[in-house]
Design an enzyme around this catalytic site. Structure first.
Site, PDB file in Angstrom:
ATOM      1  N   PHE A 323      51.690  43.274  42.112  1.00 29.53           N
ATOM      2  CA  PHE A 323      50.682  44.080  42.819  1.00 29.53           C
ATOM      3  C   PHE A 323      49.351  43.817  42.143  1.00 29.53           C
ATOM      4  O   PHE A 323      49.230  43.978  40.926  1.00 29.53           O
ATOM      5  CB  PHE A 323      50.975  45.590  42.707  1.00 29.53           C
ATOM      6  CG  PHE A 323      49.825  46.445  43.203  1.00 29.53           C
ATOM      7  CD1 PHE A 323      49.842  46.958  44.490  1.00 29.53           C
ATOM      8  CD2 PHE A 323      48.707  46.708  42.409  1.00 29.53           C
ATOM      9  CE1 PHE A 323      48.772  47.717  44.970  1.00 29.53           C
ATOM     10  CE2 PHE A 323      47.635  47.458  42.877  1.00 29.53           C
ATOM     11  CZ  PHE A 323      47.678  47.965  44.161  1.00 29.53           C
ATOM     12  N   GLU A 324      48.370  43.437  42.933  1.00 27.43           N
ATOM     13  CA  GLU A 324      47.007  43.306  42.408  1.00 27.43           C
ATOM     14  C   GLU A 324      46.052  43.507  43.561  1.00 27.43           C
ATOM     15  O   GLU A 324      46.308  42.986  44.659  1.00 27.43           O
ATOM     16  CB  GLU A 324      46.734  41.875  41.909  1.00 27.43           C
ATOM     17  CG  GLU A 324      47.305  41.495  40.590  1.00 27.43           C
ATOM     18  CD  GLU A 324      47.028  40.024  40.224  1.00 27.43           C
ATOM     19  OE1 GLU A 324      46.884  39.177  41.126  1.00 27.43           O
ATOM     20  OE2 GLU A 324      46.959  39.742  39.035  1.00 27.43           O
ATOM     21  N   ILE A 325      44.993  44.243  43.317  1.00 23.36           N
ATOM     22  CA  ILE A 325      43.842  44.178  44.218  1.00 23.36           C
ATOM     23  C   ILE A 325      42.703  43.732  43.307  1.00 23.36           C
ATOM     24  O   ILE A 325      42.521  44.322  42.228  1.00 23.36           O
ATOM     25  CB  ILE A 325      43.513  45.546  44.863  1.00 23.36           C
ATOM     26  CG1 ILE A 325      44.733  46.091  45.606  1.00 23.36           C
ATOM     27  CG2 ILE A 325      42.318  45.416  45.817  1.00 23.36           C
ATOM     28  CD1 ILE A 325      44.543  47.492  46.177  1.00 23.36           C
ATOM     29  N   HIS A 360      46.735  36.672  33.870  1.00 21.51           N
ATOM     30  CA  HIS A 360      45.692  37.467  34.533  1.00 21.51           C
ATOM     31  C   HIS A 360      45.277  38.663  33.671  1.00 21.51           C
ATOM     32  O   HIS A 360      44.092  38.974  33.558  1.00 21.51           O
ATOM     33  CB  HIS A 360      46.205  38.037  35.869  1.00 21.51           C
ATOM     34  CG  HIS A 360      46.300  37.021  36.959  1.00 21.51           C
ATOM     35  ND1 HIS A 360      46.598  37.368  38.264  1.00 21.51           N
ATOM     36  CD2 HIS A 360      46.139  35.683  36.972  1.00 21.51           C
ATOM     37  CE1 HIS A 360      46.623  36.287  39.015  1.00 21.51           C
ATOM     38  NE2 HIS A 360      46.349  35.244  38.255  1.00 21.51           N
TER      39      HIS A 360
END
Ligand code: GTP
Ligand code: MG
Length: 432
Positions: A323-325, A360
């Site tokens: 999950f990443e925004i 990341h």
């Protein structure tokens, strides 16, 4: 003869009469010929969603619309006002039940500005039914009102089934990209023999995905290339979605807008410790990068999230990147691309099994100021085997969550939420 003709005329008239009665009866027995959804003010169908411009267009509000229900008088449905150029101040984000628009989940397309953003999924054709589940969750809980686009990327051509199923589920436009060979292969500086020995050794030690070549290409691709795919160059923000994930709560506001309007560049919902066997020398590479590029390290960085001894060693904490925004422009920046190139040269994607999650996370924690990283406590999420479920009962009720708060991973031993809570105290406690 005359009497006979009169009888025929009578028969014909009776036949006409019966046919006319039959026609009127059958017509009135089925009066609903219009999809009732279309009669609701702001009602939506999949086709209407698709027709809704995601970002650039501006459609006028029906000047006669007064907020009343005109279904009975069949007044034309209101055309929602959507577009990049609308003033965000006129459409405040519905962050709490007291904010205007919080209860508008079932009134069709959400009015207001849109961000130049897309969902993005890396998947194989064989993932189609698992990604279908994820899309359905994302659409039901959020995107059906926003119609953001969805980009699908694959190292093979997507097949017709994959395209048909995913397009039918997405409310926004769908795009399908084939990844270039050089972004999904061994770079020339990698010693193949050495890489092979590592895979064999990891297989023996039963390290998860330790013997997989494709998993390594996937991790390297997600670390360094997804954001520069030609299709992704059209967007400024992304939301990563993997197959078989779940969203447990309604999302009443646009998280892309939240990111954009609050200057956030990276966000997460779960954080945990990385499996050290997969990254034994990652921190050495990071330290080398920091030494060579001090100009890329943010002053108000989050080293305290990554290290318990001021940067000497890595504590293995990372944000879970399934999950990443986040901001694509940040990933495309010189700072991030210098970082990726430096790590890639060291070869750990193949000589070890570096994951894109620590890659990341370390970048975000070192190169972004703290206040540009956001924890979305209100986005309840599951990717096997961990759950983020808000523990506050009121929040769960307000957002109609269907997760069990006892499953919440945040406070369990293997979670890294304890250090971030201490470290991001200011951000997290104020925003959740
Ligand atoms: N096109 C393509 N996509 C892949 C490949 N391997 C993995 N992916 C995708 O990359 C993402 C991450 O892979 P996963 O297998 O979910 O990796 P993971 O989340 O670490 O492991 P799981 O616990 O198995 O979910 C998913 O979106 C996969 O669909 C591959 O060989 N080709
Ligand atoms: Mg996964």
């Amino acid at each position: 003869m005359a009497a006979g003709s009169a009888r025929y005329v009578r028969y014909i008239l009776i036949a006409f009469f019966v046919l006319a009665v039959f026609y009127f009866v059958s017509d009135s027995s089925n009066p609903v010929r219009v999809n009732p959804e279309l009669l609701k003010p702001g009602g939506t169908t999949a086709e209407q969603h698709k027709a809704t411009p995601g970002k650039d267009a501006q459609t006028p509000v029906n000047p006669h619309h007064d907020g009343a229900d005109h279904t009975a008088t069949k007044e034309k449905p209101k055309t929602p006002k959507v577009g990049a150029n609308l003033d965000p101040a006129e459409y405040p984000l519905a962050m709490t039940p007291n904010d205007p628009g919080f209860n508008d989940l079932n009134t069709g397309i959400a009015e207001g500005p849109r961000v130049n953003a897309t969902f993005v999924t890396l998947a194989r054709n064989s993932d189609v039914w698992e990604i279908a589940e994820s899309i359905r969750q994302v659409e039901d809980r959020f995107n059906r009102r926003y119609g953001y686009d969805w980009v699908f990327l694959n190292d093979q051509e997507f097949d017709e089934t994959f395209k048909k199923v995913t397009t039918s589920l997405c409310s926004g436009k769908t795009h399908y990209g084939l990844i270039a060979k050089e972004h999904w292969s061994f770079p020339p500086h990698i010693d193949q023999e050495k890489a092979k020995k590592v895979r064999e050794d990891m297989k023996e030690r039963k390290i998860i995905y330790g013997d997989s070549i494709s998993y390594r290409h996937m991790c390297r691709f997600e670390s360094g290339f997804f954001f520069r795919q030609p299709l992704m160059m059209n967007y400024e923000y992304y939301w990563r979605v993997e197959p078989s994930v779940k969203l447990f709560c309604d999302i009443h506001y646009d998280p892309f807008r939240f990111m954009h309007e609050n200057g956030k560049k990276y966000s997460f919902v779960l954080s945990l410790y990385e499996y050290i066997e997969t990254i034994p020398t990652l921190w050495d590479s990071v330290k080398k990068f920091m030494k060579n590029h001090p100009e890329h390290i943010a002053e108000d960085n989050s080293m305290g999230f990554l290290s318990d001894d001021g940067g000497e060693t890595y504590n293995k904490c990372h944000f879970w990147s399934n999950f990443e925004i986040g901001s694509l422009e940040w990933l495309r920046s010189k700072a991030y691309t210098d970082y990726f190139e430096s790590l890639d040269q060291d070869g750990g994607f193949f000589y070890e099994r570096w994951g894109d999650a620590p890659v990341h996370s370390i970048a975000a924690a070192l190169m972004l100021p703290k206040e540009q990283i956001h924890f979305f406590n209100d986005i309840a999420y599951w990717h096997v085997p961990f759950t983020h479920c808000p523990t506050g009962e009121k929040l769960r009720m307000d957002l109609k969550c269907h997760c069990n708060p006892k499953d919440n991973f945040d406070w369990k031993g293997y979670s890294c939420m304890f250090p971030p809570i201490l470290h991001f105290k200011k951000d997290i406690l104020l925003t959740c």
